[in-house]
Design an enzyme around this catalytic site. Structure first.
Site, short mmCIF file in Angstrom:
data_model
loop_
_atom_site.label_atom_id
_atom_site.label_comp_id
_atom_site.label_asym_id
_atom_site.label_seq_id
_atom_site.Cartn_x
_atom_site.Cartn_y
_atom_site.Cartn_z
N ASP A 180 8.12 -15.83 24.95
CA ASP A 180 6.74 -15.58 25.39
C ASP A 180 5.82 -16.69 24.86
O ASP A 180 5.63 -16.82 23.66
CB ASP A 180 6.31 -14.21 24.85
CG ASP A 180 5.14 -13.61 25.62
OD1 ASP A 180 4.31 -14.39 26.11
OD2 ASP A 180 5.08 -12.37 25.72
N THR A 205 1.87 -12.82 31.07
CA THR A 205 3.15 -12.28 30.62
C THR A 205 3.82 -11.37 31.66
O THR A 205 5.00 -11.53 31.96
CB THR A 205 2.97 -11.50 29.31
OG1 THR A 205 2.53 -12.40 28.30
CG2 THR A 205 4.27 -10.84 28.87
N ARG A 228 6.14 -4.51 28.56
CA ARG A 228 6.32 -5.21 29.84
C ARG A 228 7.41 -6.27 29.76
O ARG A 228 8.04 -6.60 30.76
CB ARG A 228 5.01 -5.82 30.32
CG ARG A 228 4.34 -6.81 29.38
CD ARG A 228 2.95 -7.19 29.90
NE ARG A 228 2.22 -8.15 29.06
CZ ARG A 228 1.46 -7.83 28.04
NH1 ARG A 228 1.32 -6.55 27.71
NH2 ARG A 228 0.82 -8.76 27.35
N ASP A 258 3.98 -15.53 21.39
CA ASP A 258 2.73 -15.36 22.13
C ASP A 258 1.62 -14.86 21.21
O ASP A 258 0.50 -15.39 21.23
CB ASP A 258 2.94 -14.37 23.27
CG ASP A 258 1.71 -14.24 24.16
OD1 ASP A 258 1.37 -15.23 24.84
OD2 ASP A 258 1.09 -13.16 24.19
N HIS A 306 -1.59 -17.20 20.43
CA HIS A 306 -2.95 -16.79 20.75
C HIS A 306 -3.86 -16.92 19.53
O HIS A 306 -4.99 -17.42 19.63
CB HIS A 306 -2.97 -15.35 21.24
CG HIS A 306 -2.72 -15.19 22.70
ND1 HIS A 306 -3.61 -15.60 23.66
CD2 HIS A 306 -1.66 -14.66 23.37
CE1 HIS A 306 -3.12 -15.33 24.86
NE2 HIS A 306 -1.93 -14.76 24.71
#
Length: 547
Positions: free
Chosen positions: A40, A81, A165, A306, A310
């Site tokens: 990710d 994503t 997800r 991820d 971020h």
């Protein structure tokens, strides 16, 4: 006598040859296991940027023994994503599979929905609010579905990730999925899959590994002064944890847990990757994956890069440390697969669900044009403009994912054609800094684009679900906050990701030919000799297939 000796020699040579053949069998007609790895928020450049300190058995092994498409890209907007995972496994774009964002506004509901939400199911093994999850919003099959269908569901498919997800979409409509619950620190599922957790999952949760990983501080793997691929650890660009004034090592994880998501804190550390692989090992053993005479599929998504990216950005020590540690986790994992199945008896592919932009304020500090897009200000301006043009009213229902939803009911009442409002607003929005291009839904429906950002928008556009206006921001302009960064655009910093396959029947090498992530599933279909996912639009990678 000479004839007898010659016959004996031939017999000996035949036996030696036969023995050699038995020692070096040809690859199986099908791989025992397919392992899909989605990192990710991984840029292609991370393969090279940190490779001096990578081990020989992780990322370097993928480059050495696998086949890499070095110019692999996402071929749609937005690069998020949910759409990323769906696109990798369906072999098509959001325009077809329907996962058009992580969250998107639905007119008939008057609210935003989540890409993996399902109100008809309930939590199993975790907190109630984390359990309403399934792949039902995804409108096409995945490579994992097609593998299951091709074997009359004898093949097993298991999806694992910190994010729900990242587990549910790759597992498809027919596989099993497990994700991490921030409240309990356990992996859970929903009633879409099971009425209760399988025994092996319960035993794994009983080990309380998340609590163990969070009981110690996060320090750098190497002396911090050796992290020369990153900017200074103490800087003004990154987003600090609650309770910390600066983003500097070490991170006291036990202390930070209370105000930073409890067990969910593990997602913003490299230990989230390790925990994900711990769960993968348990799945392999618990489900006997690849050990039942049929090809199984294990879909792993590493969510931690991820979260780390971020908060700290792609130039941070934190991100560099994450990849150095992930590399070692992958080396251990590949060694385990070698031992469990034999080299060349399993197939691995690795890609990412998107890449990432640099932090806006960092770019500005380097005199590179960049900006922060204020959606609240633009929303106010749009409502004010429409009220002046067409009369007072709530003209804009929603502004999200760089898409504008016009109030169609109000337009009908005021007898103003929606297409007129679309065009007027498109021209109005081009007055503002940061907005590069604006396309209308009417444009998307009537025209077929074959190049540029318009084509990428169209590949992510749903005739039923997307907004009335679609915005393209200038390069390095982001919707967000001064600290930390994000993704979602069609620029190369968000689209350029790894595409690499290794193992069963995969040649070694690389190609710089332009390829897309929607090519991965069709390539797997050809290798496994199964049907393409039913919405697939990508093309098989000929360099890997030998033609």
């Amino acid at each position: 006598m000479k004839k007898i000796s010659a016959l004996l020699l031939l017999l000996i040579l035949f036996q030696v040859s036969f023995a050699q053949q038995r020692k070096s069998p040809a690859p199986s007609t099908k791989p025992k296991l397919v392992v899909g790895i989605v990192v990710d928020q991984m840029r292609q450049e991370y393969f090279y940027k940190f490779q001096e300190r990578y081990t020989e058995g992780g990322f370097k092994r993928l480059m050495r023994e696998g086949f890499m498409m070095t110019n692999g890209h996402y071929n749609y907007i937005p690069t998020y994503t949910g759409p990323g995972h769906a696109s990798v496994y369906t072999g098509t774009t959001p325009a077809t599979h329907g996962i058009i964002a992580n969250d998107w506004y639905v007119r008939k509901l008057g609210r935003t929905i989540y890409c993996a939400e399902d109100s008809t199911v309930a939590a199993v093994g975790g907190s109630a609010e984390s359990g309403k999850i399934s792949p039902r919003n995804m409108l096409s099959t995945t490579i994992s579905d097609e593998l299951r269908l091709a074997t009359n569901k004898q093949s097993k498919v298991v999806g694992i990730a910190i994010k729900d997800r990242g587990a549910s979409l790759p597992a498809g409509h027919t596989g099993d999925a497990y994700w991490f619950d921030n409240q309990t620190g356990n992996f859970m599922t929903s009633t879409y899959y099971y009425s209760e957790l399988p025994d092996w999952v319960q035993k794994f949760n009983d080990r309380k590994l998340a609590a163990q990983y969070l009981s110690k501080p996060w320090t750098t793997l190497f002396p911090i002064e050796t992290y020369t691929k990153s900017i200074a650890d103490d800087n003004a660009f990154e987003g600090p944890f609650i309770g910390m004034e600066k983003t500097v090592f070490p991170y006291d994880l036990p202390k930070l847990m209370e105000n930073n998501g409890g067990f969910g804190l593990i997602g913003t550390t490299p230990f989230g990757n390790t925990l994900t692989l711990d769960m993968a090992y348990a799945a392999i053993k618990g489900e006997k994956l690849g050990q039942r005479g049929v090809t199984d599929l294990l879909a792993i998504s590493f969510s931690s890069p991820d979260y780390i990216g971020h908060r700290f950005g792609p130039t941070s020590v934190e991100l560099e440390d994450n990849y150095l540690r992930l590399d070692r986790d992958l080396e251990q994992f590949f060694n385990y697969l070698d031992k469990e199945y034999g080299k060349g008896e399993y197939l691995v592919f690795l890609t990412a669900d998107h890449a990432v932009a640099d932090i806006v304020e960092f770019m500005r500090s380097e005199n590179i044009p960049a900006g922060i897009f204020n959606t609240r200000f633009i929303l106010t301006q749009m409502n004010g403009y429409c009220s002046m043009q067409y009369g007072e009213g709530n003209w804009i229902l929603n502004f999200s994912n760089e898409q504008v939803f016009i109030n169609h009911k109000l337009a009908e009442e005021r007898k103003v054609p929606v297409e007129t409002i679309q065009r007027d607003l498109a021209d109005f929005l081009l007055r503002f800094d940061g907005i590069k291009e604006v396309y209308t839904a009417t444009d998307m429906k009537r025209q077929e684009y074959s190049r540029g950002k318009a084509e990428l928008l169209q590949m992510g556009f749903s005739h039923k679900a997307s907004g009335d206006l679609l915005l393209i921001l200038e390069p390095a302009w982001l919707t967000g906050f001064p600290r930390g960064t994000t993704h979602g655009t069609g620029y190369s910093y968000d689209t350029h990701v790894p595409i690499v396959l290794m193992g069963w029947k995969i040649p070694t090498g690389q190609s710089s030919r332009y390829a897309t992530i929607t090519d991965i599933a069709p390539t797997l279909s050809m290798l496994l000799q199964i049907r393409l996912p039913n919405g697939a639009t990508g093309q098989p990678i000929g360099e890997i297939l030998g033609h």
